[in-house]
Write a protein that holds these residues in place. Structure first.
Motif, PDB file in Angstrom:
ATOM      1  N   GLY A 110      99.125  48.830  21.715  1.00  0.00           N
ATOM      2  CA  GLY A 110      99.953  50.001  21.519  1.00  0.00           C
ATOM      3  C   GLY A 110     100.382  50.205  20.073  1.00  0.00           C
ATOM      4  O   GLY A 110     100.761  49.265  19.379  1.00  0.00           O
ATOM      5  N   CYS A 111     100.312  51.459  19.649  1.00  0.00           N
ATOM      6  CA  CYS A 111     100.806  51.876  18.333  1.00  0.00           C
ATOM      7  C   CYS A 111     101.494  53.217  18.565  1.00  0.00           C
ATOM      8  O   CYS A 111     100.852  54.270  18.529  1.00  0.00           O
ATOM      9  CB  CYS A 111      99.655  52.004  17.338  1.00  0.00           C
ATOM     10  SG  CYS A 111     100.166  52.487  15.677  1.00  0.00           S
ATOM     11  N   PHE A 112     102.794  53.168  18.832  1.00  0.00           N
ATOM     12  CA  PHE A 112     103.521  54.340  19.294  1.00  0.00           C
ATOM     13  C   PHE A 112     104.628  54.711  18.316  1.00  0.00           C
ATOM     14  O   PHE A 112     105.177  53.858  17.612  1.00  0.00           O
ATOM     15  CB  PHE A 112     104.135  54.084  20.673  1.00  0.00           C
ATOM     16  CG  PHE A 112     103.148  53.628  21.714  1.00  0.00           C
ATOM     17  CD1 PHE A 112     101.898  54.192  21.789  1.00  0.00           C
ATOM     18  CD2 PHE A 112     103.477  52.625  22.619  1.00  0.00           C
ATOM     19  CE1 PHE A 112     100.975  53.781  22.748  1.00  0.00           C
ATOM     20  CE2 PHE A 112     102.572  52.201  23.580  1.00  0.00           C
ATOM     21  CZ  PHE A 112     101.313  52.782  23.647  1.00  0.00           C
ATOM     22  N   GLY A 113     105.012  55.978  18.316  1.00  0.00           N
ATOM     23  CA  GLY A 113     106.158  56.418  17.526  1.00  0.00           C
ATOM     24  C   GLY A 113     106.058  55.975  16.087  1.00  0.00           C
ATOM     25  O   GLY A 113     105.128  56.318  15.355  1.00  0.00           O
ATOM     26  N   GLY A 114     107.055  55.166  15.665  1.00  0.00           N
ATOM     27  CA  GLY A 114     107.079  54.679  14.297  1.00  0.00           C
ATOM     28  C   GLY A 114     105.848  53.890  13.910  1.00  0.00           C
ATOM     29  O   GLY A 114     105.483  53.836  12.726  1.00  0.00           O
ATOM     30  N   GLY A 115     105.170  53.284  14.886  1.00  0.00           N
ATOM     31  CA  GLY A 115     103.922  52.582  14.590  1.00  0.00           C
ATOM     32  C   GLY A 115     102.866  53.507  14.027  1.00  0.00           C
ATOM     33  O   GLY A 115     102.097  53.125  13.137  1.00  0.00           O
ATOM     34  N   THR A 116     102.817  54.757  14.546  1.00  0.00           N
ATOM     35  CA  THR A 116     101.853  55.714  13.997  1.00  0.00           C
ATOM     36  C   THR A 116     102.225  56.087  12.569  1.00  0.00           C
ATOM     37  O   THR A 116     101.352  56.362  11.741  1.00  0.00           O
ATOM     38  CB  THR A 116     101.759  56.987  14.856  1.00  0.00           C
ATOM     39  OG1 THR A 116     103.021  57.672  14.862  1.00  0.00           O
ATOM     40  CG2 THR A 116     101.357  56.656  16.283  1.00  0.00           C
ATOM     41  N   GLY A 117     103.534  56.091  12.271  1.00  0.00           N
ATOM     42  CA  GLY A 117     103.976  56.351  10.908  1.00  0.00           C
ATOM     43  C   GLY A 117     103.562  55.248   9.963  1.00  0.00           C
ATOM     44  O   GLY A 117     103.141  55.508   8.829  1.00  0.00           O
ATOM     45  N   ILE A 118     103.673  54.001  10.418  1.00  0.00           N
ATOM     46  CA  ILE A 118     103.218  52.872   9.611  1.00  0.00           C
ATOM     47  C   ILE A 118     101.727  53.001   9.338  1.00  0.00           C
ATOM     48  O   ILE A 118     101.260  52.825   8.202  1.00  0.00           O
ATOM     49  CB  ILE A 118     103.543  51.540  10.314  1.00  0.00           C
ATOM     50  CG1 ILE A 118     105.055  51.296  10.321  1.00  0.00           C
ATOM     51  CG2 ILE A 118     102.815  50.376   9.645  1.00  0.00           C
ATOM     52  CD1 ILE A 118     105.483  50.078  11.127  1.00  0.00           C
ATOM     53  N   ALA A 119     100.956  53.316  10.387  1.00  0.00           N
ATOM     54  CA  ALA A 119      99.510  53.479  10.216  1.00  0.00           C
ATOM     55  C   ALA A 119      99.209  54.599   9.213  1.00  0.00           C
ATOM     56  O   ALA A 119      98.369  54.431   8.315  1.00  0.00           O
ATOM     57  CB  ALA A 119      98.851  53.777  11.559  1.00  0.00           C
ATOM     58  N   ALA A 120      99.891  55.728   9.352  1.00  0.00           N
ATOM     59  CA  ALA A 120      99.635  56.872   8.474  1.00  0.00           C
ATOM     60  C   ALA A 120     100.006  56.580   7.032  1.00  0.00           C
ATOM     61  O   ALA A 120      99.436  57.157   6.105  1.00  0.00           O
ATOM     62  CB  ALA A 120     100.404  58.089   8.976  1.00  0.00           C
ATOM     63  N   ALA A 121     100.964  55.669   6.828  1.00  0.00           N
ATOM     64  CA  ALA A 121     101.410  55.324   5.479  1.00  0.00           C
ATOM     65  C   ALA A 121     100.508  54.308   4.806  1.00  0.00           C
ATOM     66  O   ALA A 121     100.639  54.068   3.599  1.00  0.00           O
ATOM     67  CB  ALA A 121     102.846  54.798   5.522  1.00  0.00           C
ATOM     68  N   CYS A 122      99.602  53.682   5.563  1.00  0.00           N
ATOM     69  CA  CYS A 122      98.709  52.679   4.980  1.00  0.00           C
ATOM     70  C   CYS A 122      97.448  53.337   4.426  1.00  0.00           C
ATOM     71  O   CYS A 122      96.990  54.370   4.917  1.00  0.00           O
ATOM     72  CB  CYS A 122      98.340  51.632   6.032  1.00  0.00           C
ATOM     73  SG  CYS A 122      99.676  50.462   6.370  1.00  0.00           S
ATOM     74  N   ASP A 123      96.861  52.700   3.427  1.00  0.00           N
ATOM     75  CA  ASP A 123      95.663  53.240   2.787  1.00  0.00           C
ATOM     76  C   ASP A 123      94.437  53.145   3.670  1.00  0.00           C
ATOM     77  O   ASP A 123      93.589  54.038   3.677  1.00  0.00           O
ATOM     78  CB  ASP A 123      95.405  52.503   1.470  1.00  0.00           C
ATOM     79  CG  ASP A 123      96.534  52.703   0.484  1.00  0.00           C
ATOM     80  OD1 ASP A 123      96.905  53.854   0.238  1.00  0.00           O
ATOM     81  OD2 ASP A 123      97.056  51.700  -0.031  1.00  0.00           O
ATOM     82  N   VAL A 124      94.314  52.047   4.395  1.00  0.00           N
ATOM     83  CA  VAL A 124      93.163  51.828   5.271  1.00  0.00           C
ATOM     84  C   VAL A 124      93.680  51.331   6.614  1.00  0.00           C
ATOM     85  O   VAL A 124      94.592  50.506   6.664  1.00  0.00           O
ATOM     86  CB  VAL A 124      92.177  50.793   4.680  1.00  0.00           C
ATOM     87  CG1 VAL A 124      90.932  50.673   5.562  1.00  0.00           C
ATOM     88  CG2 VAL A 124      91.786  51.155   3.243  1.00  0.00           C
ATOM     89  N   VAL A 125      93.078  51.843   7.697  1.00  0.00           N
ATOM     90  CA  VAL A 125      93.486  51.430   9.044  1.00  0.00           C
ATOM     91  C   VAL A 125      92.246  51.071   9.846  1.00  0.00           C
ATOM     92  O   VAL A 125      91.295  51.861   9.937  1.00  0.00           O
ATOM     93  CB  VAL A 125      94.263  52.549   9.768  1.00  0.00           C
ATOM     94  CG1 VAL A 125      94.662  52.084  11.170  1.00  0.00           C
ATOM     95  CG2 VAL A 125      95.493  52.960   8.976  1.00  0.00           C
TER      96      VAL A 125
END
Length: 263
Positions: A110-125
């Motif tokens: 799971g990558c929900f809510g704020g987790g998606t924000g963390i992912a979006a803020a990273c250079d590579v996922v």
């Protein structure tokens, strides 16, 4: 090094690993975890040989958004305390977004809510095939305000409008199609896939890499200025204390549909 909810280390190559460490609650964030992210960034920022930061989540899931029991407790506190919590959260995401070295998120489950924000803020996922995403705040009467700038940059306004307004869940391949994820790997393949990205970064000149990242953000007008950040924080804090949030969080606790659901 750690504050228990966030662990971090750096190897001789300058590769830092930051691990979210609340596996019993799917790494849902609370005040301790947010502070742990700040502590990790403070500590790693002092390392002269830092080349890349790798973000991981302990356990079955990467990051399941906010700890809703903690959010419920925060909402009952003063407006000033709610503003403080939102500011610390927003600043953690902003610091990750503008980190001068490349950042890599390795996502499972799971990558929900704020987790998606963390992912979006990273250079590579990189995400495992079992990864599942959602921008879920509105389901609980909350809003994803402080991560919307990063999400709009990562997947565009059109897709943010769909997924932030519906709260739908979507898998790793859809996340890749949207641009939230760069690469999907088999279950159990995160470490190998991540190491290939790390090796690619280490082959590049450090100062040139930093300059390229920061100039890319500037060219895309992706830096959030102080005024916009203040507005995001204020709105995020206010929403947490409104009637819809009270009802949404109660529906989560009581495992029922919220009152705004028809019928």
């Amino acid at each position: 090094m750690s504050n228990d909810t966030v662990l971090w280390e750096i190897d001789r190559r300058g590769v830092a690993t930051v691990t979210l460490n609340r596996p019993k609650v799917n790494n849902a964030y609370n005040g301790d975890l947010i502070q742990g992210l700040h502590d990790a960034m403070d500590s790693l920022g002092a390392e002269s040989n830092l080349r890349i930061v790798v973000l991981r989540g302990n356990g079955r899931h990467f990051q399941a958004g906010a700890d809703l029991s903690w959010i419920t407790a925060v909402a009952k506190q003063s407006p000033a305390e709610n503003e403080k919590v939102s500011r610390l959260t927003a600043e953690a995401v902003k610091r990750l977004d503008t980190c001068p070295v490349p950042t890599l998120a390795l996502i499972q489950g799971g990558c929900f809510g704020g987790g998606t924000g963390i992912a979006a803020a990273c250079d590579v996922v990189v995400a495992q095939e079992d990864a599942l995403f959602s921008i879920s705040e509105t389901r609980w009467g909350l809003m994803a305000g402080i991560i919307l700038p990063q999400l709009c940059q990562a997947i565009g306004l059109r897709q943010t409008r769909r997924y932030a307004l519906t709260g739908e869940r979507f898998g790793a391949h859809e996340a890749r199609r949207l641009g939230l994820v760069h690469e999907v790997c088999p279950v159990g393949g995160l470490a190998e896939a991540g190491e290939k990205i790390v090796e690619s970064v280490l082959m590049n000149a450090p100062r040139a890499t930093t300059a390229t990242k920061l100039r890319s953000l500037a060219s895309a007008r992706a830096f959030i200025d102080d005024g916009e950040l203040r507005d995001l924080i204020d709105e995020h804090a206010r929403t947490r204390q409104q009637d819809e949030a009270t009802e949404g969080l109660a529906s989560f606790t009581e495992k029922r549909k919220p009152a705004w659901y028809p019928g």
